[in-house]
Design an enzyme around this catalytic site. Structure first.
Site, PDB file in Angstrom:
ATOM      1  N   CYS A 210      44.171 -15.703-129.535  1.00  0.00           N
ATOM      2  CA  CYS A 210      43.074 -14.952-128.914  1.00  0.00           C
ATOM      3  C   CYS A 210      43.362 -13.451-128.902  1.00  0.00           C
ATOM      4  CB  CYS A 210      42.823 -15.449-127.496  1.00  0.00           C
ATOM      5  SG  CYS A 210      44.215 -15.233-126.373  1.00  0.00           S
TER       6      CYS A 210
ATOM      7  N   THR B 122      54.948 -16.544-122.098  1.00  0.00           N
ATOM      8  CA  THR B 122      55.692 -17.631-122.731  1.00  0.00           C
ATOM      9  C   THR B 122      54.926 -18.354-123.836  1.00  0.00           C
ATOM     10  OG1 THR B 122      54.910 -19.075-120.937  1.00  0.00           O
ATOM     11  CG2 THR B 122      57.070 -18.067-120.660  1.00  0.00           C
TER      12      THR B 122
END
Length: 431
Positions: free
Chosen positions: A50, A115
């Protein structure tokens, strides 16, 4: 051999531009096939999330590969090559590797220390590898990138409090809603982003539902997160029932459109974390719509807190880049050293047999004589090969490598391209 990266990310392009470079799995495979369909590109990998669309290739000619990739991206997006070249970050060799290591270490992420990117990079690499588009060159770079990322995690506190775009989005709701546990939330999609959102919502006591086109996948994630399942076919009702909606699907068109939205007597908080966007631009009152780039503005306000960790991480990345290229240089030298010792061994055996044949040595001494000759040659070669290894880390390594490959390899198949020109020229002059 060179490395080349073309990057369109949250740093240089907005969500509208990045939406032009989204891919389904079939489109990813077609993209990679197109990228290696030229003699100058041998391997390719596509990282599409994204927040970024990045192409990584191993190539023999940086300039030709750059032109080829820009031409492909022009075809993909309908934008001009000039615009893409001006907008994108285009990096080669050590700069390309530095960028890859920074991405893997999450210091190039919208949320520094997040992460998710490591998993996304690993998936991109495995996809290219399994499809036959990545091989030894990209494998070396990606594996070293993960080693670098591990060092950054171990020697800094950059990931001491794991964050993600999803967790920042949850923080936005908490800042605007007094009693989050009184709200009802729907998570659309079952990817990693959706999983993080659902787990955060459930841990905050929110009545959380998960929906997906494939019911079984929604059920599996719901059980894992302690949430409930909502039928995807009722999505048109959900937009007017839920206080909170998170959506992060891979749909190529909006799944929540203006015509589905009705007026309600409560405020709605919608987070569209998908690229391309899942929700059409909403104009109705009482709907707080956040897209990925909105979250970026929030993150930028809190960047100072992690700045000291980022500086330390950049130092680790820089050293790792130097170590990577030293390692590559050593890989170039080691096969040559092995070849030198093999040729020495063959020469020792040949001379031992010649000495016996001519009567210089009795046949029964052949083994001892061969061993002595080998030992003498090893002693002679030790200092020379030691210097070769030391020189592999210096700037003159290319000259050394080219010369040694020319001496050792009669077929000249392994000689770097930039030296073949001079060898061919020399041979033509002899003719």
């Amino acid at each position: 051999m060179h490395y080349l990266t073309v990057s369109l990310s949250h740093k240089n392009s907005d969500i509208t531009l990045r939406e032009k470079f989204t891919y389904t799995d079939d489109e990813k495979k077609a993209c990679l096939a197109r990228l290696v369909d030229t003699p100058v590109v041998s391997e390719a990998m596509l990282l599409a999330t994204c927040n970024r669309m990045e192409i990584y290739v191993a190539c023999s000619d940086v300039e030709e590969a750059r032109k080829y990739i820009l031409n492909y991206l022009t075809h993909k997006s309908g934008l001009s090559a000039e615009f893409i070249e001006k907008t994108a970050e285009i990096l080669d060799d050590s700069s390309a590797i530095h960028h890859l290591f920074a991405v893997a270490s999450s210091i190039d992420s919208m949320v520094v220390g997040e992460t998710q990117i490591a998993g996304q990079l690993k998936d991109a690499y495995k996809f290219a590898l399994n499809a036959g588009f990545a091989d030894k060159k990209l494998s070396r770079a990606v594996n070293y990138a993960f080693k670098c990322a591990a060092k950054v995690r171990n020697f800094t506190d950059i990931s001491s409090k794991p964050v993600s775009v999803a967790s920042v989005a949850i923080g936005q709701i908490k800042a605007k809603v007094d009693n989050l546990s009184s709200k009802k939330a729907l998570v659309i999609g079952v990817g990693e982003m959706s999983e993080i959102c659902a787990k955060h919502l459930v841990s905050d006591g929110v009545d959380t539902y998960i929906t997906n086109r494939t019911h079984q996948k929604a059920d599996t994630l719901a059980k894992e997160c302690g949430a409930k399942v909502y039928e995807f076919g009722n999505l048109h009702k959900a937009v007017n029932e839920f206080d909170i909606i998170f959506t992060a699907t891979s749909a190529q068109y909006p799944i929540i459109t203006e015509e589905l939205i009705e007026d309600v007597d409560f405020e709605r908080f919608w987070f569209d974390l998908a690229i391309p966007r899942d929700i059409e631009t909403v104009k109705k009152k009482g709907i707080h719509l956040f897209v990925v780039d909105d979250i970026k503005d929030i993150i930028d306000q809190n960047k100072a807190e992690r700045e000291k960790y980022v500086r330390k991480a950049h130092g680790i990345v820089g050293r790792s880049v130097v170590e990577f290229f030293e390692w590559l240089d050593a890989l170039n030298v080691e096969p040559m050293i092995k070849e030198i010792y093999l040729k020495a061994k063959e020469a020792a055996e040949e001379e031992t047999k010649r000495a016996i044949k001519k009567g210089f040595l009795p046949k029964e001494y052949e083994s001892q004589a061969n061993k002595m000759a080998n030992q003498a040659l090893k002693r002679f070669l030790h200092d020379m090969t030691k210097k070769m290894r030391e020189a592999s880390h210096e700037a003159k390594n290319d000259t050394l490598t080219g010369a040694m490959q020319y001496i050792l390899n009669e077929s000249q198949d392994n000689i770097p391209d930039k030296y073949k020109h001079y060898i061919q020229k020399d041979e033509n002059e002899k003719k």
